[in-house]
Design an enzyme around this catalytic site. Structure first.
Site, PDB file in Angstrom:
ATOM      1  CE  LYS A   2      -4.399  -1.907   1.400  1.00 29.12           C
ATOM      2  NZ  LYS A   2      -5.557  -1.962   2.274  1.00 29.12           N
ATOM      3  CE  LYS A  55      -6.520  -8.066  -0.058  1.00 32.04           C
ATOM      4  NZ  LYS A  55      -7.963  -7.769   0.022  1.00 32.04           N
ATOM      5  CE  LYS A  76     -13.927  -3.480   2.213  1.00 34.33           C
ATOM      6  NZ  LYS A  76     -12.765  -3.111   3.017  1.00 34.33           N
TER       7      LYS A  76
HETATM    8  P1  ATP Z   1      -8.898  -2.683   1.175  1.00 35.55           P
HETATM    9  O1  ATP Z   1      -8.550  -2.879  -0.269  1.00 35.55           O
HETATM   10  O2  ATP Z   1      -9.376  -1.315   1.497  1.00 35.55           O
HETATM   11  O3  ATP Z   1      -7.820  -3.173   2.116  1.00 35.55           O
HETATM   12  P2  ATP Z   1     -10.244  -5.206   1.432  1.00 35.55           P
HETATM   13  O4  ATP Z   1     -11.121  -5.639   0.334  1.00 35.55           O
HETATM   14  O5  ATP Z   1      -8.883  -5.818   1.542  1.00 35.55           O
HETATM   15  O6  ATP Z   1     -10.174  -3.616   1.410  1.00 35.55           O
HETATM   16  P3  ATP Z   1     -10.536  -5.252   4.289  1.00 35.55           P
HETATM   17  O7  ATP Z   1     -11.528  -4.367   4.974  1.00 35.55           O
HETATM   18  O8  ATP Z   1      -9.109  -4.839   4.310  1.00 35.55           O
HETATM   19  O9  ATP Z   1     -11.033  -5.460   2.800  1.00 35.55           O
HETATM   20  O10 ATP Z   1     -10.653  -6.722   4.888  1.00 35.55           O
HETATM   21  C1  ATP Z   1     -11.847  -7.236   5.443  1.00 35.55           C
HETATM   22  C2  ATP Z   1     -11.730  -8.751   5.560  1.00 35.55           C
HETATM   23  O11 ATP Z   1     -11.870  -9.359   4.274  1.00 35.55           O
HETATM   24  C3  ATP Z   1     -10.386  -9.230   6.116  1.00 35.55           C
HETATM   25  O12 ATP Z   1     -10.632 -10.314   6.980  1.00 35.55           O
HETATM   26  C4  ATP Z   1      -9.640  -9.701   4.889  1.00 35.55           C
HETATM   27  O13 ATP Z   1      -8.694 -10.700   5.188  1.00 35.55           O
HETATM   28  C5  ATP Z   1     -10.787 -10.262   4.056  1.00 35.55           C
HETATM   29  N1  ATP Z   1     -10.479 -10.202   2.635  1.00 35.55           N
HETATM   30  C6  ATP Z   1     -10.244  -9.095   1.929  1.00 35.55           C
HETATM   31  N2  ATP Z   1     -10.021  -9.389   0.644  1.00 35.55           N
HETATM   32  C7  ATP Z   1     -10.105 -10.743   0.527  1.00 35.55           C
HETATM   33  C8  ATP Z   1      -9.959 -11.661  -0.562  1.00 35.55           C
HETATM   34  N3  ATP Z   1      -9.695 -11.219  -1.783  1.00 35.55           N
HETATM   35  N4  ATP Z   1     -10.141 -12.979  -0.321  1.00 35.55           N
HETATM   36  C9  ATP Z   1     -10.425 -13.420   0.921  1.00 35.55           C
HETATM   37  N5  ATP Z   1     -10.573 -12.607   2.000  1.00 35.55           N
HETATM   38  C10 ATP Z   1     -10.416 -11.279   1.812  1.00 35.55           C
HETATM   39 MG    MG Z   2      -7.508  -5.071   2.960  1.00 36.41          MG
END
Ligand code: ATP
Ligand code: MG
Length: 318
Positions: free
Chosen positions: A111, A191, A194
């Site tokens: 990041k 991965k 968001k």
């Molecule tokens: P950002 O990109 O802002 O970090 P994010 O999609 O990674 O958002 P988070 O809020 O950081 O979401 O994570 C919320 C939960 O979702 C965490 O437990 C994280 O491990 C899980 N998670 C996020 N992305 C994935 C993915 N692609 N596959 C499985 N689990 C995920």
């Molecule tokens: Mg995340």
């Protein structure tokens, strides 16, 4: 019975990676454990974000989680910034966290690379995360695979604080993974995230699901579409899909169409519940306020004990 804690950032729309990797597990865990789930807005501000939309995204995340099956009658659901003790314990834990460990975190490296100027908050992100969990003395943390390194550091932080002040006061939290612990984005490389815009939203319409799934990248070696099948399709369908794929009986488009149908069937009730919640934002805010009150009661007790053990002069009577 171990207490469960986990969080999700209001950094964009709740997506199927979040759902299959974490939130679906949260819903199940409510049957066996005391669960506390937080919408972690103080984490979401560690990266550039749209200020005007943050409150709405926070509320929308609450709606998404409730629609997915988080039950506020059994579970504490709240917004992180509503419980100031997260920031307080976060600061305290900075004093026992090794800087080198923070700099080694993959998420930080990823990041920070995308930023011209890196805020200290992004580096300290895992410390606040440790505070989130330790504040409730939670022992189990259902997350996706990307959070395992942070969990490892969290245990290190708990051990170091315990060694100085606590003798087992903070349990060392253990991660809980799902089968779909790492869902790739629609690009098939990074991965699903968001903040990367490579997602299928949990509340997306049937048409939008198909429009996004149809052109999604596939890979014969580790097929992301099959990972999603494992999350949404029943076992016999998964079996059939795997066989058709191996024998080239089906093309990727056939496989995706079957997946879309199962996703739509699974997600339609969630989308319908969300629509009802969207019509009552006041009710959702009341749920989040009540959750914060219950969380605060636990957090206050923990902090009083933390301050006492650290030798800070007693102040307010709580
Ligand atoms: P950002 O990109 O802002 O970090 P994010 O999609 O990674 O958002 P988070 O809020 O950081 O979401 O994570 C919320 C939960 O979702 C965490 O437990 C994280 O491990 C899980 N998670 C996020 N992305 C994935 C993915 N692609 N596959 C499985 N689990 C995920
Ligand atoms: Mg995340």
């Amino acid at each position: 019975m171990a207490r469960v804690f986990s969080g999700i950032q209001p950094s964009g729309e709740l997506h199927i990676g979040n759902y299959l990797g974490a939130v679906q597990n949260w819903v199940r865990l409510q049957d066996q454990h005391e669960c506390i789930f937080s919408i972690v807005d103080l984490h979401a501000i560690t990266q550039p974000y749209d200020r005007a939309g943050l409150a709405q995204r926070t509320l929308d995340m609450g709606i998404g989680l409730l629609a997915a099956g988080i039950d506020p009658a059994r579970t504490i659901l709240f917004v992180q910034s509503h419980v100031a003790e997260h920031s307080e314990l976060g600061w305290i834990l900075t004093t026992v966290t090794p800087l080198g460990e923070l700099e080694r975190q993959t998420q930080y490296k990823d990041k920070s690379q995308r930023l011209e100027s890196v805020p200290a908050g992004l580096l300290n992100y895992p410390i606040l995360q440790a505070a989130d969990v330790l504040l409730y003395q939670a022992g189990l943390v259902p997350v996706g695979e990307d959070q395992l390194q942070h969990l490892e550091l969290m245990r290190e932080i708990a051990r170091r604080w315990n060694a100085r002040y606590g003798d087992g006061f903070f349990p060392e939290p253990q991660p809980l993974l799902t089968r779909a612990k790492r869902v790739l984005g629609l690009d098939g490389h990074a991965k699903m995230s968001k903040s990367l815009g490579n997602t299928i939203g949990l509340l997306e319409s049937p048409e939008a699901i198909w429009e996004k799934l149809r052109p999604a990248a596939t890979d014969p070696a580790i097929c992301n579409v099959f990972t999603i099948h494992q999350g949404f399709s029943p076992p016999d369908v998964q079996e059939h899909v795997a066989q058709q794929c191996r024998t080239a009986g089906w093309g990727c488009l056939d496989c995706k169409r079957v997946l879309a149908d199962h996703m739509i069937a699974a997600l339609t009730p969630i989308r319908e519940r969300a629509a009802r919640l969207q019509a009552d934002p006041g009710g959702v805010r009341a749920v989040l306020r009540a959750g914060a009150e219950r969380a605060r009661a636990i957090a206050r007790r923990t902090m009083a004990e933390v301050r006492r053990r650290m030798g800070l002069l007693e102040g307010a009577a709580d």
